[in-house]
Structures are given as C-alpha cells and as structure tokens.
Design an enzyme around this catalytic site. Structure first.
Site, PDB file in Angstrom:
ATOM      1  N   TYR A  56       0.831  -1.209   0.000  1.00 53.95           N
ATOM      2  CA  TYR A  56       0.000   0.000   0.000  1.00 53.95           C
ATOM      3  C   TYR A  56       0.865   1.258   0.000  1.00 53.95           C
ATOM      4  O   TYR A  56       1.794   1.393   0.790  1.00 53.95           O
ATOM      5  CB  TYR A  56      -0.930   0.034   1.222  1.00 53.95           C
ATOM      6  CG  TYR A  56      -1.774   1.292   1.276  1.00 53.95           C
ATOM      7  CD1 TYR A  56      -2.782   1.502   0.346  1.00 53.95           C
ATOM      8  CD2 TYR A  56      -1.538   2.286   2.217  1.00 53.95           C
ATOM      9  CE1 TYR A  56      -3.537   2.656   0.361  1.00 53.95           C
ATOM     10  CE2 TYR A  56      -2.298   3.443   2.255  1.00 53.95           C
ATOM     11  CZ  TYR A  56      -3.298   3.618   1.307  1.00 53.95           C
ATOM     12  OH  TYR A  56      -4.038   4.768   1.326  1.00 53.95           O
ATOM     13  N   GLY A  63      -6.615   4.734  -0.617  1.00 60.01           N
ATOM     14  CA  GLY A  63      -7.960   4.705  -0.063  1.00 60.01           C
ATOM     15  C   GLY A  63      -8.756   3.554  -0.623  1.00 60.01           C
ATOM     16  O   GLY A  63      -8.307   2.401  -0.631  1.00 60.01           O
TER      17      GLY A  63
END
Length: 515
Positions: A56, A63
């Site tokens: 990530y 998001g």
C-alpha cells in the site's frame, strides 16, 4: 540577536520549536541522525518497490482504490496525481503561521525515518521553509483523518513547483517562480513519497500548540482582570487565601487564586463598603468563583499540552517503516486525540469568556456595582458610558458558546466508505482559533471596565500591581473615565494590549512571575 536554528532529529520536536518556526521564522536544519534514518528507511521502500507483491502506498492506489496494483512506469505519475487531486481545498486562505506549522510538523515526521521519504525531499522541505515560501492553503478540505489531506496536499504541490504560494515579501505568485527565485529545484516524487507528504495530523497539531501558547497568556490576563474587577467592586480577597484552595487540590485553581492574590496585595479597595450598605458576607459567583473557573481551564490546558507533546513525539504516517524493516499499515493518522482536546479547550475558553462578561455587566449595573455610576458613565443619561461595549462583549461570548459545540462529535464517511469514521480535528482547530481571538477581546472589555471602575473610586488606593496595569494601559492610549468618546479605537488598543501579553508584562514587575 539571531534566533537559534531548530534542528530536527528522529525523536520529534517541542512546542517551543513549533512556535519558533511558525511565528518567528526560525531556520530549520536536519541532523545527521535524521539524514541517516531517512536514507535507511528509503532503502526499505526501494527494496519493496522492486518486488512483485503489492504494498500500500508504494505499488497500489490509495484509499478505496488500494486494490489496484500500479506498474513501475506509472508510479511517479501515481505520486504526482495524489498530490494534485488531493489539493482540493476551498475557501479563504489559512494564516501564514498555520501553514508554516503544518509544513514544519510534516517535516518532523518525515525526519523520523518512518516514512520512507528520500533525504533530498526532506532537505527541499526545509529549504522552502527557510526561504520564507508559504503555500496557499484553504480553510476547507480536511476531515482530520488520513491526515489533514487537502491542506498538506497544497503544501506538497508547492514542493513540486505547482500551485500558488506566498513569497517572503507577502506577494502570492506561482510556486514554481518562487522556488526558482530561491534557487530551489522542485521535487520529483517517487514511490510512497506523495502519500507520506499528506498523511498526518500536522495542521490540527500546529494550531493546538499555538492556541496553547496564546491561552497561557490569556489565562494569566484573566486572573489579572478578575482581580481588577474584584477591586472595582470592593470585593473581598479573603476567598483567595491558599488554605481554602488546598482543601480542593486542583492545581489550576490554586494557581489562579495565587495570581489574583498577588495582584491584589496592598489594595486599599478590597473589603470596603459604601455608606448605608450592609456588609457583604459573600461576593457574587463571578467574583468569588473566578479561580475555580479559570483554574479548571488551566487544568484542561495541562491535559491538552500532554496530548500535544505525545503527538510531537509521534511519527504519523500510513504505512510506516518500522525499525525492523517492515512496512506496516496502521491507523495512527486518526486525529481523535488532538480533536478532543481542541474541542475541550474551546469549551473552557467559552466559560472563561462567560464569567468575565458577567463581571463586566456587574460593573456597569448601578444596582449591583456598589456605588459606581450607571455604565461607568461621566454624566449618565447624557453619556452612555460603556453600555454598548458590554453589548459587543456579550456578542463575542455568544459566538464563543456556539464555537464550543464539539466538532469531534461529528463524522462524515468518505472515500467510498473506506474512511468511514473521521475526527473533524481540523474543524475543531479552526473554531478554537476564532474562540481564542474572541477571548482576548472579551478580556479587553473587562479590563477597560474594571480599570475605569477603580479610577472612579475616589479616595481609595488600588494595589500597586493594579496601578501598574492602569498606568500601562493609559500609556498604550486607552483613555480612563470621562465623557463619551469614540470607543472602538480604545477597545482595539485594549485588545492588542491583552493579546500581546502587555497586561501580564505590566504587573509582573510588581507581583513577580505569575503562574
């Protein structure tokens, strides 16, 4: 004498450093320790970026879009795009000192070595601060979770040489022009760096630290104005004696009582009664309970400072690079701890303003002021005195009560329900700034009324500290008793006198340092 530079290491910073950089333009430097930590954490990110597994913020979207794996050739574009798309603020510009605090605190976290940002990006952040370049940041755009995203994005955009910024001369120009004039090369963001520049509680924390500095002055000022009102109303100082406060051992209460007692030492007004007036056994609550109310606010400030100091020692980012070399997702960007105390301080400030206004109203009411003329007017009826000054004060207090409604009790889900609970800490900070400004004005009106009330007590001598406050206020151009005059300039001068700490500075040579 030149201000000492603020050197950032890996262990955070102090409130004093934040104030020095944000308000006074102190130079920022990176320690060798910070540069080494930056390089080490960047090596971890580069190693992960070379692997096929998605991480990530390194090789994924953000998001609710984090499920998409991003190929190597698109990752620089990904980091640029997050900054551009998130720089979506609207509304009036935020104050320069707030933006400088925001930038400095983001650099503080970057320097911790837990974000994976390259040393050259951190150096550019310091260079922009040192050059006096302040990105244009707007009032609206932060929900106080996943960081103060829009405000920080506008700052990161300026690092890229895009968007607008204010130069050291106060003129707003394209950021690229200002960087070029200062000899600063725009940054080209790599994996994770765009995300790392956006993901922190820096705006709300910076505003908390500056509010605490301002409130420290205002709470001391409130103890002084309460003492002056007590004198003008011929109240008793006996309720301030230490043994009464020792049996309810709240430290803030004891400090406020001690401050008031120090101001009143040697007063010839306290404990007097008008001819034909029955001796007062007790003063009204707004006089007698001043230390309890101001003291509770002081204790609230102490708790808020503890939260601020913990946050200053934190590295707020997602994901973070751990000392083990792992990169881990987390929720440390949630602004709840800061948001709660910002709201708590707004409540305490509103109550302090409220009790100060009640004392002012008592000074102006001939039925409760123990012999003072109506509205402290020179020729009541022909003159209105301070009647409308109290209206202004009441309007300020009323707004402070509205601002005391907690922002942190609200949450609006965002990012397609991925970010389904947010802190609203930025909003809490913005309304606290307004409340602090209002509190200074409220205390200025009380000061104006109380000093006039004391001067109208002919034949009675105020305490030396009170006289010092009156003399300094008059020297600042704020007039004493007399016929009606244009009040707004007097009130503005009294506001500056309180806000700038000149009231405290006037009495401390007599009282010694106030707590």
């Amino acid at each position: 004498m030149d201000m000492q530079p603020v050197v950032l290491g890996t262990s955070g910073t102090t409130p004093q450093d934040v104030i020095a950089v944000a308000r006074h333009g102190a130079r920022v430097e990176l320690s060798e320790e910070a540069v080494a930590a930056l390089a080490a954490s960047r090596a971890v990110v580069d190693a992960l970026a070379a692997k096929p597994e998605p991480v990530y913020g390194v090789s994924t979207g953000f998001g609710a879009l984090a499920t998409r794996h991003i190929d190597h050739e698109l990752r620089a574009q990904l980091q640029r795009n997050i900054v551009r798309s998130h720089a979506a603020g609207m509304g009036p510009r935020v104050e320069r000192e707030v933006v400088r605090a925001l930038m400095f605190l983001r650099l503080k976290t970057v320097a911790s070595g837990h974000t994976g940002v390259r040393p050259e990006v951190a150096r550019t952040m310091a260079d922009v601060l040192n050059a006096g370049i302040t990105p244009v940041v707007h009032e609206y755009g932060s929900l106080g979770c996943s960081g103060d995203l829009a405000p920080l994005s506008h700052c990161a955009l300026a690092l890229m040489g895009e968007g607008d910024a204010e130069g050291p001369d106060g003129v707003v120009k394209p950021a690229g022009e200002l960087l070029a004039a200062a000899g600063i090369a725009p940054v080209e963001l790599r994996e994770k760096e765009g995300l790392a520049l956006l993901n922190g509680t820096d705006g709300m924390l910076g505003m908390l630290i500056m509010a605490l500095a301002d409130l420290d002055t205002l709470y001391k000022s409130a103890d002084i104005t309460a003492a002056l009102s007590l004198e003008a109303l011929l109240g008793t100082e006996k309720v301030l004696e230490p043994e009464l406060h020792a049996i309810r051992p709240h430290p803030g209460q004891a400090a406020s009582a001690a401050n008031m007692l120090a101001v009143l030492k040697g007063s010839g007004l306290t404990g007097h009664f008008q001819a034909g007036e029955a001796p007062r056994v007790q003063d009204a609550y707004s006089i007698r309970c001043a230390p309890q109310v101001a003291g509770a606010g002081r204790d609230t400030m102490a708790h808020a400072l503890l939260v601020a100091e913990r946050e200053l020692a934190a590295a707020v980012d997602n994901p973070v690079v751990l000392s083990s070399g792992e990169v881990r997702s987390n929720g440390n960007f949630h602004g709840a701890p800061v948001a709660y105390v910002l709201d708590f301080l707004a409540i305490a400030a509103a109550d302090l303003g409220s009790i100060a206004e009640r004392r002012t109203d008592r000074l102006l009411d001939k039925n409760r002021s123990h012999g003072l003329p109506p509205f402290l007017a020179d020729d009541a009826g022909v003159d209105s005195g301070l009647m409308i000054a109290q209206y202004t004060q009441a309007a300020l207090v009323s707004e402070m009560k509205r601002l005391a409604v907690p922002a942190s009790a609200d949450s609006i889900p965002s990012s397609a329900m991925q970010e389904d609970h947010v802190s609203m800490g930025w909003s809490a900070a913005r309304k606290l700034r307004t409340a602090v400004g209002n509190l200074a004005r409220v205390l200025a009106v009380e000061l104006y009324a109380a000093t006039r009330g004391i001067e109208l007590r002919e034949g009675l001598t105020p305490a030396p500290a009170s006289q010092a406050a009156i003399d300094a206020l008059r020297a600042a151009g704020v007039a004493g008793p007399g016929p009606d005059r244009f009040l707004a300039p007097d009130l503005a001068a009294a506001d500056a006198f309180v806000r700038e700490g000149r009231l405290v500075a006037a009495v401390e040579p007599v009282t010694g340092p106030l707590a």
